[in-house]
Design a protein around this motif. Structure first.
Motif, short mmCIF file in Angstrom:
data_model
loop_
_atom_site.label_atom_id
_atom_site.label_comp_id
_atom_site.label_asym_id
_atom_site.label_seq_id
_atom_site.Cartn_x
_atom_site.Cartn_y
_atom_site.Cartn_z
N SER A 43 0.67 -1.34 0.20
CA SER A 43 -0.04 0.01 -0.09
C SER A 43 0.74 1.32 -0.08
CB SER A 43 -0.78 -0.01 1.26
OG SER A 43 -0.14 0.02 2.36
N ALA A 44 1.98 1.07 0.18
CA ALA A 44 2.93 2.35 0.57
C ALA A 44 3.13 3.16 -1.24
CB ALA A 44 4.22 1.77 0.89
N ALA A 45 3.32 4.23 -1.21
CA ALA A 45 3.76 5.16 -2.30
C ALA A 45 4.98 4.67 -2.61
CB ALA A 45 3.40 6.38 -2.19
N GLN A 57 3.46 0.53 -9.20
CA GLN A 57 3.07 1.69 -9.35
C GLN A 57 3.60 2.89 -8.42
OE1 GLN A 57 -1.16 1.76 -8.38
NE2 GLN A 57 -1.49 3.61 -9.55
N ARG A 58 3.77 4.04 -9.01
CA ARG A 58 4.70 4.96 -8.37
C ARG A 58 4.22 6.26 -8.45
NH1 ARG A 58 10.11 5.20 -9.85
NH2 ARG A 58 10.09 7.49 -9.60
N ALA A 122 6.73 12.77 3.86
CA ALA A 122 6.17 12.36 5.23
C ALA A 122 5.05 13.09 5.48
CB ALA A 122 7.37 12.39 6.19
N ARG A 123 4.86 14.33 5.15
CA ARG A 123 3.76 15.17 5.43
C ARG A 123 2.64 14.71 4.47
NH1 ARG A 123 7.71 19.09 5.91
NH2 ARG A 123 7.09 19.81 3.77
N ALA A 124 3.01 14.12 3.22
CA ALA A 124 1.89 13.96 2.06
C ALA A 124 1.44 12.51 2.39
CB ALA A 124 2.45 14.33 0.70
N HIS A 125 2.21 11.74 2.69
CA HIS A 125 1.98 10.15 2.53
C HIS A 125 1.97 9.28 4.00
CE1 HIS A 125 1.68 10.74 -1.56
NE2 HIS A 125 2.72 11.22 -1.63
N LYS A 126 1.10 8.55 4.28
CA LYS A 126 1.34 7.81 5.50
C LYS A 126 2.24 6.85 5.48
CE LYS A 126 -1.03 4.66 8.65
NZ LYS A 126 -2.35 4.08 8.94
N GLU A 127 2.67 6.29 4.23
CA GLU A 127 3.43 5.17 3.94
C GLU A 127 4.39 5.59 2.81
OE1 GLU A 127 4.34 0.88 5.78
OE2 GLU A 127 2.37 1.12 4.52
N VAL A 128 5.69 5.58 2.72
CA VAL A 128 6.19 5.92 1.23
C VAL A 128 7.49 4.86 1.31
CG1 VAL A 128 7.65 7.55 0.16
CG2 VAL A 128 5.65 8.28 1.45
N ILE A 129 7.93 4.16 0.15
CA ILE A 129 9.20 3.60 -0.08
C ILE A 129 9.97 4.63 -1.08
CG2 ILE A 129 10.40 1.68 -1.28
CD1 ILE A 129 7.53 0.09 -0.66
#
Length: 135
Positions: A43-45, A57-58, A122-129
């Motif tokens: 689920s991470a961006a 998907q990115r 970090a401000r825009a997404h809950k989880e990011v790779i």
């Protein structure tokens, strides 16, 4: 709170400075890549520098996440850099901070560039790779 996962790109066959040159990674260890992909949250961006095109998907490419800009040293070996710029190259490694290679960026500059982008993510997404690697 956000979770940012940083994934380093795969090995290259280069024996010299590799920064903003688009050098292919050795992705032959498909089992290791599969394990990495399975360990990353679906689920991470996903975002990386603009030099790599991962299979997931990115988010759009982001040049602020490029590797270190070694400027004129990019593509040279460590001995070549030491011979070409003996005082500067020694200072670059022994006194990291504001010292930069000719046409490149300092440790402080790359830290500021990448940190600002990670804070925004970090401000825009809950989880990011964050990865320049095909995962």
């Amino acid at each position: 709170m956000s979770r940012i996962t940083l994934v380093r790109h795969g090995p290259t066959h280069q024996k010299n400075f590799v920064g903003w040159r688009d050098v292919p990674a050795d992705l032959s260890d498909t089992a290791a890549l599969a394990r990495l992909s399975a360990a990353l949250p679906d689920s991470a961006a996903l975002i990386s520098s603009d030099l790599i095109t991962p299979a997931r998907q990115r988010l759009p490419h982001d040049p602020e996440l490029r590797e270190f800009n070694f400027g004129e040293w990019d593509g040279l070996s460590f001995p070549e850099v030491a011979e070409r710029d003996p005082v500067l190259s020694r200072s670059f490694w022994e006194q990291p901070g504001d010292i930069a290679p000719p046409g490149g960026e300092s440790w402080n500059a790359v830290t500021a560039r990448v940190s600002a982008r990670l804070d925004a993510l970090a401000r825009a997404h809950k989880e990011v790779i964050v990865s320049p690697m095909s995962a």
